[in-house]
Enzyme design. Sequence first.
Site, PDB file in Angstrom:
ATOM      1  N   GLY A 150     -21.048   6.378   4.139  1.00 38.96           N
ATOM      2  CA  GLY A 150     -20.201   6.614   2.973  1.00 38.96           C
ATOM      3  C   GLY A 150     -20.764   6.314   1.654  1.00 38.96           C
ATOM      4  O   GLY A 150     -21.277   5.113   1.512  1.00 38.96           O
ATOM      5  N   LYS A 157       0.931  -1.269  -0.109  1.00 37.36           N
ATOM      6  CA  LYS A 157       0.039  -0.022   0.166  1.00 37.36           C
ATOM      7  C   LYS A 157       0.962   1.111   0.023  1.00 37.36           C
ATOM      8  O   LYS A 157       2.034   1.153   0.564  1.00 37.36           O
ATOM      9  CB  LYS A 157      -0.784   0.105   1.213  1.00 37.36           C
ATOM     10  CG  LYS A 157      -2.131   0.628   0.988  1.00 37.36           C
ATOM     11  CD  LYS A 157      -3.275   0.030   0.246  1.00 37.36           C
ATOM     12  CE  LYS A 157      -4.476   0.828   0.336  1.00 37.36           C
ATOM     13  NZ  LYS A 157      -5.457   0.043  -0.638  1.00 37.36           N
ATOM     14  N   VAL A 159     -17.687   3.551  -4.072  1.00 42.15           N
ATOM     15  CA  VAL A 159     -17.932   2.277  -3.156  1.00 42.15           C
ATOM     16  C   VAL A 159     -19.481   2.145  -2.566  1.00 42.15           C
ATOM     17  O   VAL A 159     -20.241   1.408  -3.166  1.00 42.15           O
ATOM     18  CB  VAL A 159     -17.086   1.742  -2.562  1.00 42.15           C
ATOM     19  CG1 VAL A 159     -17.578   0.462  -1.881  1.00 42.15           C
ATOM     20  CG2 VAL A 159     -15.757   1.476  -3.136  1.00 42.15           C
ATOM     21  N   GLY A 178     -19.734   7.326  -1.669  1.00 41.91           N
ATOM     22  CA  GLY A 178     -18.905   7.673  -2.857  1.00 41.91           C
ATOM     23  C   GLY A 178     -18.867   6.671  -3.683  1.00 41.91           C
ATOM     24  O   GLY A 178     -19.706   5.921  -3.624  1.00 41.91           O
TER      25      GLY A 178
END
Length: 354
Positions: A183, A81, A187, A185
């Site tokens: 959330g 990552k 996804v 967004g």
Amino acid sequence: MTAFWTEADFDDHEHVQLVRDRKSGLTAIIALHSTHLGPGAGGTRFWHYAEPKDAMRDALRLSRGMSYKNAMAGLPMGGGKAVILADKKSIKTPEMLAAFGRAVDALGGRYVTAEDVGISEADMVTVAKETAYVSGLPVADGETAGGDPGPFTAMGIYHGIKAAVQHKLGKDDLRGVHVVIQGTGSVGGGVARLLARDGAKLTLADVNENRAVQLARELDGDAVAADAIMSVGCDVFSPNALGAILDEEGIARLDTPIVAGGANNQLARAQHGQLLAERGILYAPDYVINAGGIISVTLEYLCRQHGEPCDINEVRKRIAQIPGRLMEIWRDSEKTGVSSDVVSDRMAQKLIGR
């Protein structure tokens, strides 16, 4: 920044690198947790961190999660990552992305990157001008895998929620099932649209309140304030924003029998999985349920390495296997009395030789 090997989230990582490019203003961290199964694969996050130690903690935790995610998804990739430290204005320039691409390239293929929070397809195109070790690049048609992995992540979470509802609630469809989504967004919004298509009742929240309100109107759902979403009574709580929300306080607020969402590192600490289990809440380990995106970008990358297009149907086929993995984890958890997150971690650790 303190020595990374003294951090609580350092897990014998193979490589942790601080990247600085004075000319472009780039400051980034690249962390490789394990390359036991193949190159470390995982997206790049562009985020403003209050403290540098928060960025290091994110890189360490996310890269370890990618090792587990790729292993559990049956992918020939290790875990890595990157985080690019944004300033308070979140200014991102082509020069900064190019410098980051050169840093990825200097690792010689040990790390393969793609989109994550704050990074777009267009950003990946800029990075790809400097390195071949990148995926999530735009494609010209809907039959080839590639591009934004968000919709594929959403697809896997949708399948995982259906599996959780069947396992915990004994329901074979989602009609009338109340799902709370934190959330909205790429996804979370994708999950909401898939659930609405199946007749689920939705309550949405986002730090961008207007985005949640507009999506709720579109899907005939409800929207609540971001700081109230975890207390809403529901059948499924689906966290799809940033991680570490499931701590003592957060878990105490939950009024749900199921937690199943795409945010990475939802558990603030390891003991919080047991706390969920003690409350009788079925937990879908995040790196298992949210593997759709990495399945897409990995298959895209591997196909490109062989000079051939990647059939999107193969991606969908792999994503459809996520519910089976979750069911195996939940059955083992119920049989042994060990919380589902620990069961999953042990499976992943065995796969990566730890």
